[in-house]
Design an enzyme around this catalytic site. Structure first.
Site, PDB file in Angstrom:
ATOM      1  N   SER A   1       0.810  -1.223   0.000  1.00 35.38           N
ATOM      2  CA  SER A   1       0.000   0.000   0.000  1.00 35.38           C
ATOM      3  C   SER A   1       0.838   1.267   0.000  1.00 35.38           C
ATOM      4  O   SER A   1       0.337   2.328  -0.383  1.00 35.38           O
ATOM      5  CB  SER A   1      -0.929   0.026   1.214  1.00 35.38           C
ATOM      6  OG  SER A   1      -1.884  -0.985   1.112  1.00 35.38           O
TER       7      SER A   1
ATOM      8  N   HIS B   1      -6.689  -9.549   5.079  1.00 29.30           N
ATOM      9  CA  HIS B   1      -5.413 -10.162   5.493  1.00 29.30           C
ATOM     10  C   HIS B   1      -5.646 -11.286   6.504  1.00 29.30           C
ATOM     11  O   HIS B   1      -4.951 -12.292   6.488  1.00 29.30           O
ATOM     12  CB  HIS B   1      -4.486  -9.120   6.122  1.00 29.30           C
ATOM     13  CG  HIS B   1      -3.631  -8.384   5.130  1.00 29.30           C
ATOM     14  ND1 HIS B   1      -2.649  -8.992   4.393  1.00 29.30           N
ATOM     15  CD2 HIS B   1      -3.614  -7.086   4.759  1.00 29.30           C
ATOM     16  CE1 HIS B   1      -2.060  -8.107   3.610  1.00 29.30           C
ATOM     17  NE2 HIS B   1      -2.631  -6.939   3.814  1.00 29.30           N
TER      18      HIS B   1
END
Ligand SMILES: *[C@@H]1O[C@H](CO)[C@@H](O)[C@H](O)[C@H]1NC(C)=O
Ligand SMILES: *[C@@H]1O[C@H](CO)[C@@H](O)[C@H](O)[C@H]1NC(C)=O
Ligand SMILES: *[C@@H]1O[C@H](CO)[C@@H](O)[C@H](O)[C@H]1NC(C)=O
Ligand SMILES: *[C@@H]1O[C@H](CO)[C@@H](O)[C@H](O)[C@H]1NC(C)=O
Ligand SMILES: *[C@@H]1O[C@H](CO)[C@@H](O)[C@H](O)[C@H]1NC(C)=O
Ligand SMILES: *[C@@H]1O[C@H](CO)[C@@H](O)[C@H](O)[C@H]1NC(C)=O
Ligand SMILES: *[C@@H]1O[C@H](CO)[C@@H](O)[C@H](O)[C@H]1NC(C)=O
Ligand SMILES: *[C@@H]1O[C@H](CO)[C@@H](O)[C@H](O)[C@H]1NC(C)=O
Ligand SMILES: *[C@@H]1O[C@H](CO)[C@@H](O)[C@H](O)[C@H]1NC(C)=O
Ligand SMILES: *[C@@H]1O[C@H](CO)[C@@H](O)[C@H](O)[C@H]1NC(C)=O
Ligand SMILES: *[C@@H]1O[C@H](CO)[C@@H](O)[C@H](O)[C@H]1NC(C)=O
Ligand SMILES: *[C@@H]1O[C@H](CO)[C@@H](O)[C@H](O)[C@H]1NC(C)=O
Ligand SMILES: [Zn+2]
Length: 664
Positions: free
Chosen positions: A225, A448
């Protein structure tokens, strides 16, 4: 030039840099940063670094480990007629010649070398030219000459971007880790269908334009990210964990060659207001990459300092802090080990005349005309499902943003934070407009840990926020002036492949029998999340499921996963922890009544990982038509920058910067 007595090895053995790389953007021993194939916005400021590598040992050992310090570099605009003469970097950019730097680093060439702790050593000589810009659109060749007759050439393209401002405001929503598969699943959970026809749709489904962006890093095909946010905000791809810089090989995390970001450009050129909102801790990659210039996303404290005061060293132009800044992450604000130099950053923001809110009530009451900081908990905000459905779970946290040993309970959500930010930015931006980034962070964080419903709840909250944002802009008279972009930074390999009968599964003793609870094809049936259950009220409003915990649930999985135990059921009393412990094998309390799914990832991964998929880009408002098609993540920056008129093709003083825009 080569110094006397230096022995050159004629042949370089080819290294197939893959798992480990000496420096991802530099396959040869002479590095040009920004490297080959990079694009620039006219007038965008950046640094140029050259590195000469002299491997001491390993498969690339060269020149007895002595780096050439007499290297030289030129730049020439490629006019196509071959008449231009290459100029030295210093003369072309009219800057003085920087001092020579040297350092060394080591790296593993492959997994065998890592197992044997057999690192290869490299000595480096380098120069960096700070804060230059290219104004004229076109192709430029940058050539580095080293070790006498070796060259590395980078071709850069300055894009022909218009300097007319077409949108007054831009709001970018980032669903972190959000893919089309997740959007499809969220629609199934939150919207009712009759005989195959949805009776209502997501707000995203109403957007007139959808495109696709490719998310790769500059030196790996899977991104994180930090790097992907940086590509979206600067038009420059980078390396995993890096933001606002091309990663170099030096030990200093902050000296890497920088690129100017969208908010730095917008502040410098138009003086607009800007803000960031996130359901993550605000120092996390997606919000912080708007202002960060570092190779390490983990430098949380220094990055909050950079957000407040701008990047103040290495000749960079410092920038005013955000006008609205809302999220979690009290650790970087409370005086103590998590903040920069241990200082109280609530006070540092307050000293710069920010209102500081630590809960939802106080945020709602804060002035719209002052700069506003809102930090509502430690770490990430608890997810939408826990804030709205299973609220008793909130008491399990010790996340009070004031540092007290208590739970934060008066929490705003993405919608409250975003709407307040719009009020502040609208008031403060005035005619100059504003830029807002609003991140639904826990789509990624919950994917995740394979907590699919928690991820999809936050995706539905994002959609609800986009809906409310358009209503808000309409009420403010700003809807037609505002470009709204909704996209993601990368994906996860998530999809739904059927339903699961949780009651039948729980009743089976045998692990293989449990899997027969999964209904595929015609046995998948219809979504039960929109079917009300007598006596149970989730009361979370339209556009959300009426039942988060039905007997028949979606059966979903990941393209890459850690060891875990599956029962497809939402854990109503807390977050999922699939694998844990030193071996990272199935955690003993993950779905005790489920079946074991052995992982497909390295055994030290206790969570799922990002995946390769392209991600969607939704656009509505001025310039929306430019967002259709398939393109790179950096193109999202160029499309927005073009719509905001951020290009300028000469270096003029502030008073003569582009002033052309519609009359709002
Ligand atoms: C270290 O790696 C080099 C090649 O890169 C190899 O020649 C050497 O044998 C390795 N040493 C050990 C101890 O594995
Ligand atoms: C390079 O040299 C260092 C120091 O002598 C040594 O520790 C390392 O194992 C060597 N690496 C290789 C690949 O030979
Ligand atoms: C720039 O590089 C390209 C590709 O290497 C080459 O074709 C072109 O002739 C170069 N132009 C100049 C002006 O050096
Ligand atoms: C180069 O920079 C100096 C100041 O550093 C300035 O006086 C001079 O005009 C500049 N030259 C050009 C060609 O822009
Ligand atoms: C633009 O020009 C000004 C004034 O000559 C100078 O100070 C500044 O460094 C220049 N900026 C860039 C990026 O060239
Ligand atoms: C580069 O220089 C080296 C050492 O002087 C020489 O052996 C080699 O032939 C040269 N290569 C080229 C392409 O000129
Ligand atoms: C540069 O600034 C960062 C904070 O933004 C700081 O942590 C770092 O130490 C500084 N480096 C130098 C060399 O001043
Ligand atoms: C804060 O506001 C006060 C009072 O309006 C003003 O005097 C001061 O300059 C402001 N400080 C900053 C850093 O803007
Ligand atoms: C919210 O913050 C305000 C201002 O700091 C404080 O007075 C109030 O007690 C807080 N409310 C809750 C519910 O924590
Ligand atoms: C969290 O709170 C719930 C009450 O909602 C409780 O049942 C559960 O055991 C708690 N979980 C943990 C890990 O403390
Ligand atoms: C639910 O989550 C909590 C907190 O992580 C955990 O203690 C509990 O064992 C989980 N329950 C199930 C059924 O997975
Ligand atoms: C999972 O892998 C372990 C070895 O790592 C093995 O003992 C176990 O039988 C496997 N379980 C399943 C369900 O495949
Ligand atoms: Zn992630």
């Amino acid at each position: 030039m080569l110094s006397k007595g230096v022995v050159l090895l004629a042949v370089l053995s080819a290294v197939s840099a893959q798992t480990y790389q000496r420096l991802g953007t530099c396959p040869t021993l002479g590095c040009v940063l920004p490297p080959d194939q990079q694009d620039f916005l006219p007038g965008q400021q950046f640094d140029i670094r050259f590195e000469i590598h002299a491997p001491v040992n390993g498969s690339e050992a060269y020149n007895n480990g002595i780096p050439d310090t007499a290297f030289s570099a030129t730049i020439v605009k490629d006019t196509g007629n071959g008449k231009c003469t290459p100029q030295s970097i210093a003369s072309f950019f009219n800057v003085s010649e920087p001092a020579l730097e040297t350092w060394k680093f080591s790296w593993y060439e492959d997994l065998f070398a890592k197992d044997a702790k057999n690192a290869s050593l490299v000595n480096v000589a380098s120069k960096i030219y700070r804060r230059v810009a290219l104004y004229e659109p076109g192709k430029y060749n940058v050539t580095l000459t080293y070790y006498g007759n070796k060259t590395t050439t980078a071709t850069w393209v300055v894009r022909p971007v218009a300097d007319v401002k077409k949108a007054k405001n831009v709001i970018v929503f980032i669903g972190d880790g959000m893919t089309t598969n997740m959007i499809t699943a969220a629609r199934l959970l939150g919207h009712k269908a009759v005989n195959g026809r949805y009776q209502s749709l997501l707000k995203l489904d109403h957007f007139p334009i959808v495109g696709h962006q490719m998310t790769h890093s500059i030196d790996s095909f899977i991104t994180d990210s930090a790097n992907s946010a940086s590509a979206l905000y600067s038009g420059h791809k980078s390396t995993v964990n890096a933001m606002g810089v091309y990663a170099d090989s030096s030990p200093d995390l902050y000296d890497d060659p920088k690129v100017e970001t969208i908010v730095e450009l917008l502040k410098r050129i138009w003086g607009s207001a800007w803000g960031a909102v996130s359901t993550a801790f605000i120092a996390d990659a997606t919000p912080i990459a708007l202002t960060a210039h570092t190779r390490s996303r983990y430098a949380y404290g220094p990055l909050i300092e950079q957000a407040l005061n701008g990047f103040t060293n290495y000749s960079w132009t410092p920038m005013d802090g955000p006008d609205a800044y809302f999220g979690g992450g009290a650790e970087q604000f409370l005086a103590g080990s998590g903040s920069y130099n241990g200082e109280d950053y609530y006070k540092k923001f307050a000293d710069k005349n920010y209102t500081v809110s630590l809960n939802k009530t106080s945020l709602a009451a804060a002035s719209n005309t002052s700069k506003a900081l809102g930090i509502f908990c430690k770490s990430n905000l608890p997810v939408w499902i826990d804030r709205n459905v299973f609220t008793a779970n909130l008491k399990n946290y010790t996340n009070d943003p004031s540092g007290a040993s208590a739970a934060a309970t008066d929490l705003p959500g993405l919608k409250e934070m975003t709407l307040k930010a719009i009020d502040v930015l609208h008031a403060r931006g005035g005619d100059k407009g504003f830029f807002l980034m609003s991140e639904a962070a826990s789509i990624d964080k919950q994917m995740h840990v394979l907590d699919y419903e928690r991820a999809l709840g936050d995706l539905l909250e994002l959609d609800d926020t986009v809906r409310a944002t358009r209503e808000k802009l309409r009420a403010l008279g700003e809807l037609d002036n505002t470009l709204i972009v909704v996209t993601a930074d990368h994906g996860h390999g998530f999809d739904v492949f059927g339903s699961a009968d949780t009651k039948y599964m729980a009743a089976q003793e045998d692990e293989r029998e449990k899997r027969n609870a999964v209904g595929v094809y015609q046995n998948s049936g219809l979504s039960q999340y929109m079917v009300e259950q007598p006596g149970i009220s989730y009361n979370t409003g339209s556009n959300f499921p009426v039942n988060w915990d039905p007997r028949y649930v979606i059966a979903a999985g990941m393209g890459g996963n850690p060891d875990h135990r599956e029962n497809y059921k939402l854990n109503t009393t807390g977050n999922r922890v699939p694998a844990s412990g030193s071996s990272n094998y199935v955690s003993s309390y993950d779905n005790p009544d489920g079946f074991v799914v052995n992982g497909t990832l390295p055994t030290d991964e206790s969570q799922g990982v990002h995946s390769l998929t392209d991600v969607p880009v939704y656009a509505w408002g001025p310039c929306q038509e430019t967002f259709s098609g398939t393109y790179s993540n950096i193109d999202v920056f160029y499309k927005i920058a073009s719509c905001l008129g951020l290009a300028h093709s000469t270096n003029k003083t502030d008073s003569t910067l582009p002033q052309k825009h519609h009359h709002w």
